[in-house]
Design a protein around this motif. Sequence first.
Motif, short mmCIF file in Angstrom:
data_model
loop_
_atom_site.label_atom_id
_atom_site.label_comp_id
_atom_site.label_asym_id
_atom_site.label_seq_id
_atom_site.Cartn_x
_atom_site.Cartn_y
_atom_site.Cartn_z
N ILE A 137 13.42 -10.94 4.85
CA ILE A 137 14.42 -10.69 5.90
C ILE A 137 15.59 -11.65 5.77
N HIS A 138 15.28 -12.94 5.59
CA HIS A 138 16.32 -13.97 5.57
C HIS A 138 17.04 -14.08 4.22
N ASN A 139 16.27 -13.90 3.16
CA ASN A 139 16.84 -14.11 1.83
C ASN A 139 17.23 -12.81 1.13
N GLY A 140 16.72 -11.71 1.66
CA GLY A 140 17.02 -10.42 1.03
C GLY A 140 16.48 -10.34 -0.39
N ASP A 141 15.35 -11.02 -0.60
CA ASP A 141 14.78 -11.10 -1.96
C ASP A 141 13.89 -9.89 -2.23
N GLY A 142 14.53 -8.73 -2.36
CA GLY A 142 13.77 -7.52 -2.61
C GLY A 142 13.34 -7.33 -4.04
N GLU A 143 13.78 -8.25 -4.93
CA GLU A 143 13.42 -8.13 -6.35
C GLU A 143 12.25 -9.03 -6.73
N SER A 144 11.72 -9.78 -5.75
CA SER A 144 10.60 -10.67 -6.07
C SER A 144 9.35 -9.85 -6.40
N GLN A 145 8.50 -10.44 -7.24
CA GLN A 145 7.29 -9.73 -7.66
C GLN A 145 6.35 -9.50 -6.48
N ASP A 146 6.32 -10.44 -5.56
CA ASP A 146 5.45 -10.31 -4.39
C ASP A 146 5.86 -9.09 -3.54
N TRP A 147 7.17 -8.93 -3.37
CA TRP A 147 7.65 -7.80 -2.58
C TRP A 147 7.38 -6.46 -3.29
N LYS A 148 7.55 -6.47 -4.60
CA LYS A 148 7.26 -5.25 -5.38
C LYS A 148 5.79 -4.88 -5.28
N ASP A 149 4.93 -5.89 -5.39
CA ASP A 149 3.49 -5.64 -5.30
C ASP A 149 3.12 -5.09 -3.92
N LEU A 150 3.74 -5.67 -2.89
CA LEU A 150 3.45 -5.24 -1.53
C LEU A 150 3.91 -3.81 -1.29
N THR A 151 5.14 -3.50 -1.71
CA THR A 151 5.67 -2.15 -1.49
C THR A 151 4.94 -1.10 -2.32
N ASP A 152 4.50 -1.49 -3.51
CA ASP A 152 3.70 -0.56 -4.34
C ASP A 152 2.38 -0.23 -3.64
N ALA A 153 1.79 -1.26 -3.04
CA ALA A 153 0.53 -1.07 -2.32
C ALA A 153 0.74 -0.15 -1.11
N LEU A 154 1.87 -0.33 -0.43
CA LEU A 154 2.17 0.51 0.73
C LEU A 154 2.45 1.96 0.32
#
Length: 207
Positions: free
Chosen positions: A143-160
């Motif tokens: 939310i604060h950093n807008g880091d949508g390219e991080s691996q953690d965010w990719k892993d989370l969104t893939d899981a969702l």
Amino acid sequence: MQYWIMALIGIIFVIWMFRYDKNHPNQIKKSNGKVQKPLHKRWWTWVIAVILIVGGLGNAMGLAADDEDNSASVAQTESKTKNEKSKNKKAVSYTKEQRISKEVKREQKIYKGEAKVAYKKEWNAITITPTSQSFTESVVAVIHNGDGESQDWKDLTDALKNLSITAYEKTKIPNISVALVNPNNTEKVLYTARNGKTTYDLAKDGD
């Protein structure tokens, strides 16, 4: 089939006896002077004929009866099986609310200790709201950093996304989504997916 042939042979044998006697009218004398009887007057010929005809017909009729019994038994078994399948199908036919409840409980087990899982009717979505410190911090960072390219965010969104496929398969509810809720404002979502496809991503789509 063989018993019908057996009975037919017996009938042919009887007909043959009378024709033979008719075509050979002259009685044959034995050496002791006695006259030989015609075939149709000899007891053993009739024994043969009766065995062939009665035995053949009796066995054939018996097999036919057995086939009818077997057919009836098979029909009853098939009918019983269909009825049981129908009952089982009715037994597993859940209402919309029951299907949603089962899927929510399944996802609650997945996110146990990490997030609160519920169904929000207004959004037609199964919502996942982070509750653990680590999960909350990771999504707040996006939310604060807008880091949508991080691996953690990719892993989370893939899981969702995968979770959204299962949610539809389990509930069979059209357009049902899986939504990751902002832990700081539960009226806002950070990410949504529907049937395996991203429909909203805060890190890319913005506010």
